[in-house]
Design a protein around this motif. Structure first.
Motif, PDB file in Angstrom:
ATOM      1  N   ARG A 126       0.829  -1.207   0.000  1.00 24.50           N
ATOM      2  CA  ARG A 126       0.000   0.000   0.000  1.00 24.50           C
ATOM      3  C   ARG A 126       0.861   1.253   0.000  1.00 24.50           C
ATOM      4  O   ARG A 126       0.602   2.212  -0.749  1.00 24.50           O
ATOM      5  N   LEU A 127       1.924   1.270   0.804  1.00 20.62           N
ATOM      6  CA  LEU A 127       2.814   2.436   0.831  1.00 20.62           C
ATOM      7  C   LEU A 127       3.555   2.617  -0.490  1.00 20.62           C
ATOM      8  O   LEU A 127       3.768   3.748  -0.938  1.00 20.62           O
ATOM      9  N   ASP A 128       3.944   1.506  -1.114  1.00 19.48           N
ATOM     10  CA  ASP A 128       4.602   1.614  -2.422  1.00 19.48           C
ATOM     11  C   ASP A 128       3.638   2.176  -3.462  1.00 19.48           C
ATOM     12  O   ASP A 128       4.023   3.033  -4.267  1.00 19.48           O
ATOM     13  N   ASP A 129       2.397   1.712  -3.444  1.00 19.16           N
ATOM     14  CA  ASP A 129       1.395   2.243  -4.378  1.00 19.16           C
ATOM     15  C   ASP A 129       1.155   3.735  -4.127  1.00 19.16           C
ATOM     16  O   ASP A 129       1.043   4.518  -5.068  1.00 19.16           O
ATOM     17  N   TYR A 130       1.086   4.117  -2.859  1.00 18.11           N
ATOM     18  CA  TYR A 130       0.896   5.534  -2.521  1.00 18.11           C
ATOM     19  C   TYR A 130       2.070   6.378  -3.023  1.00 18.11           C
ATOM     20  O   TYR A 130       1.884   7.444  -3.608  1.00 18.11           O
ATOM     21  N   ASN A 131       3.293   5.882  -2.793  1.00 15.55           N
ATOM     22  CA  ASN A 131       4.485   6.610  -3.247  1.00 15.55           C
ATOM     23  C   ASN A 131       4.508   6.734  -4.773  1.00 15.55           C
ATOM     24  O   ASN A 131       4.916   7.768  -5.307  1.00 15.55           O
ATOM     25  N   ARG A 132       4.067   5.708  -5.482  1.00 13.78           N
ATOM     26  CA  ARG A 132       4.013   5.768  -6.950  1.00 13.78           C
ATOM     27  C   ARG A 132       2.983   6.799  -7.411  1.00 13.78           C
ATOM     28  O   ARG A 132       3.239   7.553  -8.361  1.00 13.78           O
ATOM     29  N   ARG A 133       1.835   6.820  -6.768  1.00 12.36           N
ATOM     30  CA  ARG A 133       0.813   7.813  -7.131  1.00 12.36           C
ATOM     31  C   ARG A 133       1.305   9.236  -6.868  1.00 12.36           C
ATOM     32  O   ARG A 133       1.085  10.137  -7.672  1.00 12.36           O
ATOM     33  N   GLN A 134       1.977   9.434  -5.751  1.00 15.13           N
ATOM     34  CA  GLN A 134       2.488  10.762  -5.433  1.00 15.13           C
ATOM     35  C   GLN A 134       3.579  11.181  -6.411  1.00 15.13           C
ATOM     36  O   GLN A 134       3.666  12.338  -6.801  1.00 15.13           O
TER      37      GLN A 134
END
Length: 139
Positions: A126-134
């Motif tokens: 989830r954190l990796d997906d969030y970092n990619r979106r940001q």
């Protein structure tokens, strides 16, 4: 041979060899004690429940976390099957409730470890997906 005043159904012999010998072990009594000890050990069963399913390892990388998330559901299904098999095996023992309690306790510990690591792996993803979106918003 003299008899006690309170005989009951079976007369109590005074001065008989078996009573006069004190704490000496009579022939055959040692084997009886060993046999009873082995019987108790066989009836207790489930002392130290061991599962074939091993506790999971914490994923260190994102790829390991994704692989763990893909494999966790079948692993939990295998664990549930194993818990059911060991619970059924307890019904062949004398102390059923103690055995079932041990099986369920150990199974719950294993299940909890799987679910804790599943949560950690999910957080990593989830954190990796969030970092990619940001990162994509910045560009």
């Amino acid at each position: 041979m003299r008899l006690n005043r309170r005989q009951g159904i079976v007369p109590q012999a005074k001065g008989h060899k078996a009573q006069a010998s004190g704490s000496r072990v009579q022939p055959g009594q040692g084997l009886l004690g060993v046999a009873l000890g082995l019987a108790v050990l066989a009836l207790v069963g489930c002392a130290g429940v061991r599962y074939d399913t091993q506790p999971p390892q914490k994923p260190a990388t994102l790829s390991e976390a994704r692989a763990y998330m893909a494999a966790v559901e079948p692993a939990l299904a295998r664990l549930d099957y194993e818990i059911n098999q060991k619970t059924r095996a307890c019904y062949d023992r004398f102390f059923v409730s103690s055995c079932v309690e041990d099986v369920r306790y150990e199974g719950a510990k294993l299940r909890r470890s799987y679910l804790e690591i599943k949560g950690e792996a999910s957080d990593m993803i989830r954190l990796d997906d969030y970092n990619r979106r940001q990162a994509s918003k910045v560009k």
